[in-house]
Motif scaffolding. Structure first.
Motif, PDB file in Angstrom:
ATOM      1  N   LYS A  28      14.433   3.581  -2.006  1.00 44.80           N
ATOM      2  CA  LYS A  28      13.390   4.570  -2.476  1.00 44.80           C
ATOM      3  C   LYS A  28      12.538   3.936  -3.736  1.00 44.80           C
ATOM      4  O   LYS A  28      11.552   4.096  -3.694  1.00 44.80           O
ATOM      5  N   ALA A  29      13.342   3.280  -4.532  1.00 46.96           N
ATOM      6  CA  ALA A  29      12.637   2.662  -5.512  1.00 46.96           C
ATOM      7  C   ALA A  29      11.462   1.608  -4.978  1.00 46.96           C
ATOM      8  O   ALA A  29      10.212   1.542  -5.535  1.00 46.96           O
ATOM      9  N   ARG A  30      12.190   0.833  -3.951  1.00 43.47           N
ATOM     10  CA  ARG A  30      11.123  -0.346  -3.568  1.00 43.47           C
ATOM     11  C   ARG A  30      10.047   0.199  -2.791  1.00 43.47           C
ATOM     12  O   ARG A  30       8.831  -0.135  -2.935  1.00 43.47           O
ATOM     13  N   GLN A  35       4.076   1.835  -2.689  1.00 46.18           N
ATOM     14  CA  GLN A  35       3.212   2.647  -2.261  1.00 46.18           C
ATOM     15  C   GLN A  35       2.210   2.784  -3.664  1.00 46.18           C
ATOM     16  O   GLN A  35       0.880   2.751  -3.508  1.00 46.18           O
ATOM     17  N   GLN A  36       2.561   2.467  -4.984  1.00 49.29           N
ATOM     18  CA  GLN A  36       1.791   2.312  -6.079  1.00 49.29           C
ATOM     19  C   GLN A  36       0.829   1.092  -6.048  1.00 49.29           C
ATOM     20  O   GLN A  36      -0.086   1.258  -6.636  1.00 49.29           O
ATOM     21  N   GLN A  37       1.457  -0.202  -5.353  1.00 46.31           N
ATOM     22  CA  GLN A  37       0.530  -1.190  -5.196  1.00 46.31           C
ATOM     23  C   GLN A  37      -0.554  -0.951  -4.005  1.00 46.31           C
ATOM     24  O   GLN A  37      -1.481  -1.671  -4.041  1.00 46.31           O
ATOM     25  N   GLY A  38      -0.428   0.069  -3.338  1.00 49.32           N
ATOM     26  CA  GLY A  38      -1.371   0.589  -2.356  1.00 49.32           C
ATOM     27  C   GLY A  38      -1.149  -0.205  -1.048  1.00 49.32           C
ATOM     28  O   GLY A  38      -1.871  -0.020   0.011  1.00 49.32           O
ATOM     29  N   LYS A  39       0.061  -0.897  -0.761  1.00 53.60           N
ATOM     30  CA  LYS A  39       0.297  -1.452   0.267  1.00 53.60           C
ATOM     31  C   LYS A  39       0.805  -0.721   1.257  1.00 53.60           C
ATOM     32  O   LYS A  39       0.559  -0.543   2.282  1.00 53.60           O
ATOM     33  N   VAL A  58      -2.188  -4.125   4.573  1.00 48.02           N
ATOM     34  CA  VAL A  58      -1.964  -5.326   3.995  1.00 48.02           C
ATOM     35  C   VAL A  58      -2.996  -6.613   4.686  1.00 48.02           C
ATOM     36  O   VAL A  58      -4.020  -6.145   5.363  1.00 48.02           O
ATOM     37  N   GLU A  59      -2.972  -7.729   4.142  1.00 48.82           N
ATOM     38  CA  GLU A  59      -3.983  -8.616   4.515  1.00 48.82           C
ATOM     39  C   GLU A  59      -3.552  -9.231   5.682  1.00 48.82           C
ATOM     40  O   GLU A  59      -4.613  -9.860   6.298  1.00 48.82           O
TER      41      GLU A  59
END
Length: 96
Positions: A28-30, A35-39, A58-59
Motif C-alpha cells: 500500500k505504501a509503495r 501515485q503521488q509521483q504521478g506514475k 511512464v516514459e
C-alpha cells in the motif's frame, strides 16, 4: 506512455496472516508513493477478486517493468499489460 494493467494477486497459503498483513501494508505504501509521483495514475479494485485495474503513465516499457517489479506483491501477481494510445474519435485534448 499510458498502460492499462490488470494485476491478479495470489498469495501462497503458506504465508501467515501476519506476514500477509505486513506485505499488504508495504505494498500500500509503495503504491501510494507511485501515485503521488504521478506514475500510477488510476487504481481500481475488481469487485469480488483480489485484483485491480490500473493506469500507469511512464516514459517507457522499461520504466513500467522496473516500477511494477518493485511492488512487494510482484512475486505473487499475474500481470497483464496493455499499451494505450489516443483514439481518433476521442473528444479529449490530452491524457491528463
Amino acid at each position: 506512455m499510458l498502460f492499462h494493467i490488470r494485476m491478479d494477486v495470489q498469495l501462497p497459503p503458506s504465508l501467515s496472516a501476519g506476514e500477509a498483513a505486513e506485505l499488504k501494508a508495504v505494498e500500500k505504501a509503495r503504491s501510494q508513493e507511485l501515485q503521488q509521483q504521478g506514475k500510477w495514475r488510476h487504481l481500481w479494485r475488481i469487485g469480488g477478486q483480489y485484483s485491480n485495474i490500473s493506469i500507469f503513465d511512464v516514459e517507457s516499457v522499461d520504466e513500467l517493468h522496473t516500477l511494477v517489479s518493485t511492488l512487494p506483491l510482484f512475486p505473487y501477481m499475474k500481470i497483464e499489460v496493455l499499451p494505450l494510445c489516443r483514439h481518433p474519435s476521442s473528444i479529449r485534448d490530452d491524457d491528463r
